[in-house]
Structures are given as C-alpha cells and as structure tokens.
Design an enzyme around this catalytic site. Sequence first.
Site, short mmCIF file in Angstrom:
data_model
loop_
_atom_site.label_atom_id
_atom_site.label_comp_id
_atom_site.label_asym_id
_atom_site.label_seq_id
_atom_site.Cartn_x
_atom_site.Cartn_y
_atom_site.Cartn_z
NE ARG A 52 62.24 41.31 0.76
CZ ARG A 52 61.68 40.48 1.65
NH1 ARG A 52 61.58 39.19 1.40
NH2 ARG A 52 61.20 40.97 2.77
CD GLU B 182 57.04 36.43 6.16
OE1 GLU B 182 57.31 35.99 7.30
OE2 GLU B 182 57.14 35.73 5.14
C1 FCB Z 1 59.83 33.77 6.08
C2 FCB Z 1 60.84 34.80 6.54
C3 FCB Z 1 62.24 34.54 6.08
C4 FCB Z 1 62.59 33.06 6.11
C5 FCB Z 1 61.52 32.21 5.50
C6 FCB Z 1 61.81 30.74 5.50
O1 FCB Z 1 58.70 33.81 6.89
O2 FCB Z 1 60.46 36.08 6.07
O3 FCB Z 1 63.11 35.33 6.85
O4 FCB Z 1 62.94 32.67 7.37
O5 FCB Z 1 60.30 32.45 6.14
#
Ligand code: FCB
Length: 448
Positions: A74, A163
Amino acid sequence: MGVPEGFRWGVATAAYQIEGAVGEDGRGPSTWDVFSHTPGRVRDGHTGDVACDHYHRWPEDVALMAGLGVDAYRFSIAWPRVQPSGGGPVNRAGLDFYDRLVDGLLDAGIMPAATLYHWDLPQPLEEAGGWMVRDTAHRFAEFAYLAAERLADRVGMWITLNEPAVVMAYGYALGVFAPGRTLMLDALPTAHHQLLAHGLATTALRARGAREVGLTNHYSPVWAQDAASPDDARAASAFDTLMNRLFTDPVLHGAYPDVTGLGVPDMSAFVRPADLTVIASPVDFLGVNYYQPTRVRAPSEGGALPFDLVDITEYPRTGMGWPIVPDGLASMLRTLRDQYGEALPPLYITENGAAFPDAPGPDGTVDDTPRIAFLDAHIAAMRAAIGEGADVRGYFAWSLLDNFEWAEGYHPRFGLVHVDFATQARTPKRSYAWFRDLIADDRRRGTG
Ligand code: FCB
C-alpha cells in the site's frame, strides 16, 4: 487461528512520508511542503524534502518488500506530482514514476494497492479553500480518473482517502497537521467534502476500470472515563460520532449520524440531498487503520469541544506515547459488525504498527523486540476477531521504512526497516525477519 484463503499480507507507506524529490519532474507544492517549511510546525524543523529518497531508491525498497514476501504494498500517489496545480492536464513525468513502481512491484510478484489522498493536497487547492470547499471534491475525482486511466490495468486495490477524520481534526480543527487551520467544530464541512470526493472518485475509478475500490478510515474504540457517569458517556458518544461514525455511516448507510447538540454547524448549509447517494456508492472493502483506543470525559466548563481527551496511562506505551491495547483492534472489528451488519463490506487492516526508539547495536543489527511484541499481539487479536466471524481479508503493517512522521518529523521510527537519514542506508530490523517468517508460515499452512 489461521487467516482465510487468499489473505493479503502487506506493508504500507505514504508519498510525502517517504518519497522526497519534492521539486523533481514537475511536482508542485503540497500543503505538507508549505506546513513543514513553516517554522515551529514540525519538530526540529524537519521536512519531507528528502525523506527516505524513495523516489530514487524505490528499486531497493521493492527488493526489501520482495524479501519480506508480502502479497501487497500500500503506497500513495502524490496528487501534486500528477496535477501540480491541483487541476488541469496530467503531468506525465509524475505519473511515470508510479508507472515504473507498479511495474516493479508486479515483476516482484507484489500487488500494488494505491491510496489517492494521503494528506498531500496541492497547495493551490488549499489556497482556494481546501477541503472547506466543495470544488475540491470535483478536482479530486478528476485526479482519480487520470490516475486510473494510467494505472487501473495493474493496480489491484484503490483506496480513495486515508483517514478523512484525521484530516478534519488535526488539519482543519486543531491545526497540528497541514494545513494548520484552527476552525475547531467549524471544520465539519471538510468531512462532507472529503466524503463527497470519495464518492465521486469511486465512480471515476470504476469508469476507468478500477477493480477493488474502498476508503480507509482511522478507527478508535472510545472509552468513557467514568462508565457510570452519563456526562462522560455523552462525551464518549460525541467523540465516536464525530471521529468514527461520521465517516462510516454515510458510506455504508447513506445517512449522517445525528450530530444535534454537539455544537457543530448545521449540515444542511453544505450537504445537498443527492450527495448522500454519491457518498454511498458501493465499496468493495473498508480499510481500517488502528493504533489505539481513546478515553474521554465530559468537557470542562467553556470547552470548545463536546469532550475532553484523557490520557490512558494503565497500559504500556509506544514511542509516540500511545497506549498498547491489542484488544482494541478486535473490539473495533466487533463494533463495526454490530453497527453495520450486512452493510459492512470486507475489511482490510490498512495500517497497524508502532514507533519505538530503535537504534543499531554495536554489531549493526536493530533489535526491535517491542515492535515484534506489538505486531504479534495485534495480529493475534485480528485472528481472534476473524475466528468470531469478522471478514478481514488482509493486514498491512505500518510501515516498511522509518519515515517522516508528520508533525513529529523523523523522530518516531515506525519501520520494519531502519533508515539512517544521513546516509539513506536501510537495515532490516529483527521485526522484518519476524514478519517474513510469519508470512511464510501462514503460506506453508496453506492459509495465507
Ligand atoms: C496514521 C497515518 C500514517 C502514519 C501513522 C503512524 O494516522 O495514516 O501516515 O503516520 O498514523
């Protein structure tokens, strides 16, 4: 407990966190370039200018993945490489990079899983309002179309957004991530415009032949500080609504959760009724990123949010200070099943992992036993949930490499592979060998 037939083991990264080469081949600036170059925003003034230099060293990194034996990788496609100003014609040189990477992965027997938005919004779009404005959703769908036109014949999984809740909360409400705006609850339109972007992009991707399409959310089980206190329970429900359900209900149920009484703006000001149909376009999977649970209590007098966050101190913590609660992953998977039932598509754990202060020992090896324990316990929790009926089809460890951890710069190390940022030397940690053996074992047992 084994994993189902065809289960995909993988590793995950994101463009701005690893690529570097921010000025090459016509790439335009992103919100993260501007943010990281603004004094005081990122710890010690670190930026993604060089990062892991993956843009040039990707063959070495693909070889590292091949050595792990992962089924899938990914990564994210940097929108500012493909459309430097966030719109208009494609920058071919930018897409060429992903074309080479995708072919390199396929040659190594690794399925490419591409995320289209992992936080690096083209800066010109931010200057036009960013995710606060509806137009950004339409621009995103065009970008998705261009990316799929070039790559859909070879990319196995497409993840529209990474996210969106974190973008809303950290980027637009609290301002600790790019673009650094502090709108607090007035950041709500960024949720809707991102979800609209997801829906429009889903249609655009499918129109160009994309096979599996989904989105990745950040999920956190929410604990009320005092389970017997109605005020704390209300605060927990407010957090759950704004950070978990707001980003899942409209996709799977075609409706927003009830946000009345939470102090957010009236959604009818920016949600058009037909939008929900777009947002609820069928997805092939839902990506789950899990790191830690969240504890909240009733907001203090005059607080700007409908909850106060409370540290979870009774568990051991990672280098980020995040509590280590493997069962939180299993309970989140259970909750998703309870909440969405038949509407829940197959799940992928698209991120899970931990930062620890790893350093090479005198013999040059990196002994990251705490990471092995973390991954082992979380994978066991996932297997237990699968045993209870959760339909989880894959697990991506965050991350392949130590990388640029947003506002914390290069301090936290999340990689299975150690990166010496002065020399760009890659050193597989003990967890790398451990994960390789786990994948090989599953495969030998015919379950992976
Ligand atoms: C998530 C992010 C990723 C990384 C992790 C630790 O929230 O999607 O990019 O930074 O945290």
